[in-house]
Write a protein that holds these residues in place. Sequence first.
Motif, PDB file in Angstrom:
ATOM      1  N   LEU A  74       8.220 -40.128  -2.694  1.00  0.00           N
ATOM      2  CA  LEU A  74       9.400 -39.386  -3.131  1.00  0.00           C
ATOM      3  C   LEU A  74       9.200 -37.918  -2.767  1.00  0.00           C
ATOM      4  O   LEU A  74       8.137 -37.348  -3.016  1.00  0.00           O
ATOM      5  N   THR A  75      10.228 -37.294  -2.194  1.00  0.00           N
ATOM      6  CA  THR A  75      10.163 -35.890  -1.808  1.00  0.00           C
ATOM      7  C   THR A  75      11.449 -35.195  -2.218  1.00  0.00           C
ATOM      8  O   THR A  75      12.534 -35.752  -2.064  1.00  0.00           O
ATOM      9  N   VAL A  76      11.312 -33.976  -2.760  1.00  0.00           N
ATOM     10  CA  VAL A  76      12.464 -33.113  -3.035  1.00  0.00           C
ATOM     11  C   VAL A  76      12.366 -31.939  -2.070  1.00  0.00           C
ATOM     12  O   VAL A  76      11.338 -31.261  -2.009  1.00  0.00           O
ATOM     13  N   LEU A  77      13.435 -31.726  -1.299  1.00  0.00           N
ATOM     14  CA  LEU A  77      13.446 -30.710  -0.250  1.00  0.00           C
ATOM     15  C   LEU A  77      14.585 -29.719  -0.449  1.00  0.00           C
ATOM     16  O   LEU A  77      15.631 -30.067  -1.009  1.00  0.00           O
ATOM     17  N   LYS A  78      14.371 -28.500   0.044  1.00  0.00           N
ATOM     18  CA  LYS A  78      15.429 -27.498   0.114  1.00  0.00           C
ATOM     19  C   LYS A  78      15.253 -26.785   1.444  1.00  0.00           C
ATOM     20  O   LYS A  78      14.187 -26.241   1.709  1.00  0.00           O
ATOM     21  N   ASN A  79      16.273 -26.837   2.271  1.00  0.00           N
ATOM     22  CA  ASN A  79      16.220 -26.240   3.620  1.00  0.00           C
ATOM     23  C   ASN A  79      15.015 -26.727   4.417  1.00  0.00           C
ATOM     24  O   ASN A  79      14.357 -25.951   5.104  1.00  0.00           O
ATOM     25  N   GLY A  80      14.686 -28.005   4.289  1.00  0.00           N
ATOM     26  CA  GLY A  80      13.571 -28.581   5.026  1.00  0.00           C
ATOM     27  C   GLY A  80      12.200 -28.300   4.436  1.00  0.00           C
ATOM     28  O   GLY A  80      11.208 -28.838   4.892  1.00  0.00           O
ATOM     29  N   GLN A  81      12.139 -27.473   3.392  1.00  0.00           N
ATOM     30  CA  GLN A  81      10.856 -27.135   2.758  1.00  0.00           C
ATOM     31  C   GLN A  81      10.615 -28.082   1.581  1.00  0.00           C
ATOM     32  O   GLN A  81      11.495 -28.284   0.747  1.00  0.00           O
ATOM     33  N   THR A  82       9.422 -28.655   1.505  1.00  0.00           N
ATOM     34  CA  THR A  82       9.075 -29.579   0.425  1.00  0.00           C
ATOM     35  C   THR A  82       8.792 -28.796  -0.852  1.00  0.00           C
ATOM     36  O   THR A  82       7.918 -27.938  -0.886  1.00  0.00           O
ATOM     37  N   TYR A  84       8.631 -30.719  -3.923  1.00  0.00           N
ATOM     38  CA  TYR A  84       7.933 -31.680  -4.779  1.00  0.00           C
ATOM     39  C   TYR A  84       7.703 -32.935  -3.954  1.00  0.00           C
ATOM     40  O   TYR A  84       8.558 -33.347  -3.165  1.00  0.00           O
ATOM     41  N   SER A  85       6.543 -33.545  -4.147  1.00  0.00           N
ATOM     42  CA  SER A  85       6.236 -34.777  -3.440  1.00  0.00           C
ATOM     43  C   SER A  85       5.322 -35.641  -4.311  1.00  0.00           C
ATOM     44  O   SER A  85       4.420 -35.114  -4.962  1.00  0.00           O
ATOM     45  N   LYS A  86       5.578 -36.934  -4.308  1.00  0.00           N
ATOM     46  CA  LYS A  86       4.738 -37.852  -5.081  1.00  0.00           C
ATOM     47  C   LYS A  86       4.801 -39.235  -4.443  1.00  0.00           C
ATOM     48  O   LYS A  86       5.867 -39.706  -4.064  1.00  0.00           O
ATOM     49  N   SER A  87       3.642 -39.878  -4.353  1.00  0.00           N
ATOM     50  CA  SER A  87       3.570 -41.261  -3.881  1.00  0.00           C
ATOM     51  C   SER A  87       3.365 -42.172  -5.077  1.00  0.00           C
ATOM     52  O   SER A  87       2.684 -41.807  -6.032  1.00  0.00           O
ATOM     53  N   SER A  94      10.664 -56.420  -8.624  1.00  0.00           N
ATOM     54  CA  SER A  94      11.853 -55.729  -9.121  1.00  0.00           C
ATOM     55  C   SER A  94      11.379 -54.462  -9.847  1.00  0.00           C
ATOM     56  O   SER A  94      11.232 -54.448 -11.059  1.00  0.00           O
ATOM     57  N   PHE A  95      11.142 -53.420  -9.099  1.00  0.00           N
ATOM     58  CA  PHE A  95      10.507 -52.197  -9.571  1.00  0.00           C
ATOM     59  C   PHE A  95      11.562 -51.157  -9.932  1.00  0.00           C
ATOM     60  O   PHE A  95      12.504 -50.920  -9.182  1.00  0.00           O
ATOM     61  N   THR A  96      11.396 -50.530 -11.097  1.00  0.00           N
ATOM     62  CA  THR A  96      12.248 -49.417 -11.515  1.00  0.00           C
ATOM     63  C   THR A  96      11.346 -48.320 -12.045  1.00  0.00           C
ATOM     64  O   THR A  96      10.404 -48.590 -12.793  1.00  0.00           O
ATOM     65  N   HIS A  97      11.662 -47.076 -11.659  1.00  0.00           N
ATOM     66  CA  HIS A  97      10.830 -45.945 -12.060  1.00  0.00           C
ATOM     67  C   HIS A  97      11.721 -44.727 -12.275  1.00  0.00           C
ATOM     68  O   HIS A  97      12.660 -44.496 -11.527  1.00  0.00           O
ATOM     69  N   ARG A  98      11.400 -43.946 -13.316  1.00  0.00           N
ATOM     70  CA  ARG A  98      12.105 -42.680 -13.571  1.00  0.00           C
ATOM     71  C   ARG A  98      11.100 -41.558 -13.383  1.00  0.00           C
ATOM     72  O   ARG A  98      10.044 -41.552 -14.005  1.00  0.00           O
ATOM     73  N   GLU A  99      11.435 -40.627 -12.507  1.00  0.00           N
ATOM     74  CA  GLU A  99      10.554 -39.492 -12.223  1.00  0.00           C
ATOM     75  C   GLU A  99      11.217 -38.215 -12.722  1.00  0.00           C
ATOM     76  O   GLU A  99      12.357 -37.911 -12.349  1.00  0.00           O
ATOM     77  N   ALA A 100      10.522 -37.476 -13.587  1.00  0.00           N
ATOM     78  CA  ALA A 100      11.015 -36.191 -14.088  1.00  0.00           C
ATOM     79  C   ALA A 100      10.368 -35.085 -13.263  1.00  0.00           C
ATOM     80  O   ALA A 100       9.143 -35.046 -13.111  1.00  0.00           O
ATOM     81  N   VAL A 101      11.203 -34.194 -12.733  1.00  0.00           N
ATOM     82  CA  VAL A 101      10.739 -33.136 -11.839  1.00  0.00           C
ATOM     83  C   VAL A 101      11.299 -31.807 -12.330  1.00  0.00           C
ATOM     84  O   VAL A 101      12.453 -31.732 -12.741  1.00  0.00           O
ATOM     85  N   LEU A 102      10.485 -30.755 -12.283  1.00  0.00           N
ATOM     86  CA  LEU A 102      10.952 -29.393 -12.577  1.00  0.00           C
ATOM     87  C   LEU A 102      10.922 -28.589 -11.281  1.00  0.00           C
ATOM     88  O   LEU A 102       9.898 -28.557 -10.589  1.00  0.00           O
ATOM     89  N   THR A 114      17.734 -31.915  -1.415  1.00  0.00           N
ATOM     90  CA  THR A 114      17.726 -33.272  -0.879  1.00  0.00           C
ATOM     91  C   THR A 114      16.600 -34.053  -1.540  1.00  0.00           C
ATOM     92  O   THR A 114      15.454 -33.609  -1.541  1.00  0.00           O
ATOM     93  N   ILE A 115      16.957 -35.191  -2.098  1.00  0.00           N
ATOM     94  CA  ILE A 115      15.974 -36.094  -2.707  1.00  0.00           C
ATOM     95  C   ILE A 115      15.840 -37.277  -1.751  1.00  0.00           C
ATOM     96  O   ILE A 115      16.837 -37.911  -1.381  1.00  0.00           O
ATOM     97  N   LYS A 116      14.613 -37.573  -1.359  1.00  0.00           N
ATOM     98  CA  LYS A 116      14.415 -38.546  -0.290  1.00  0.00           C
ATOM     99  C   LYS A 116      13.247 -39.479  -0.593  1.00  0.00           C
ATOM    100  O   LYS A 116      12.215 -39.042  -1.093  1.00  0.00           O
TER     101      LYS A 116
END
Length: 190
Positions: A74-82, A84-87, A94-102, A114-116
């Motif tokens: 999972l990656t959070v980007l702004k203008n191509g800059q990372t 936040y990132s987490k593997s 049947s996998f479900t996950h909630r990720e809290a990010v600041l 962009t969340i990718k």
Amino acid sequence: MLASDGIYNKGSNPLYASSGLKAPVYTIALGDTVVKKDLIINRVAHNRLAYLGNDFPLEIWIDAKRCKGNSAKLTVLKNGQTLYSKSMVIDNSSFTHREAVLIEARQTGIQKYTIKLAELDDEVSYENNVQHIYIDVLDDRQKILIVANCPHPDIAALKNSIEANNNYEVEVFLADEFDKPLKKYNLVVL
């Protein structure tokens, strides 16, 4: 009789088109119910507004179908800059996950994030691996004026406690030295 997968992509909705017929319409639902391999950003919850210099939360819900044993990045980007990132390891079919990010609001105006999810081989769709969100970042600190008759330790304590919150800006003046217009202040303490 109407045989369909329930999705129409041209013309009018068959449900309403059949209302003028003088005969009943019976439907047979067709479609593939087999669950295919897919990583999905199901939902991103966020505030519409944030204040400059503050951290704002994102809650990202991730689903994975038939991806057991794979890793998802999972990656959070702004203008191509990372930002936040987490593997994460997908531990069931049947996998479900909630990720809290600041995320810190570093620039004013409407900001695009962009969340990718990194693509896996043989996914049924890659379009649901990306979501874009927009947050309006404001530099709208409340201006507070403290006017005192004479210096006092309580005034410094009041000023420091208010300024502990980044959304407030405090100015202190002695009464005989203050000569500015009051319009620019949201609150005046005498």
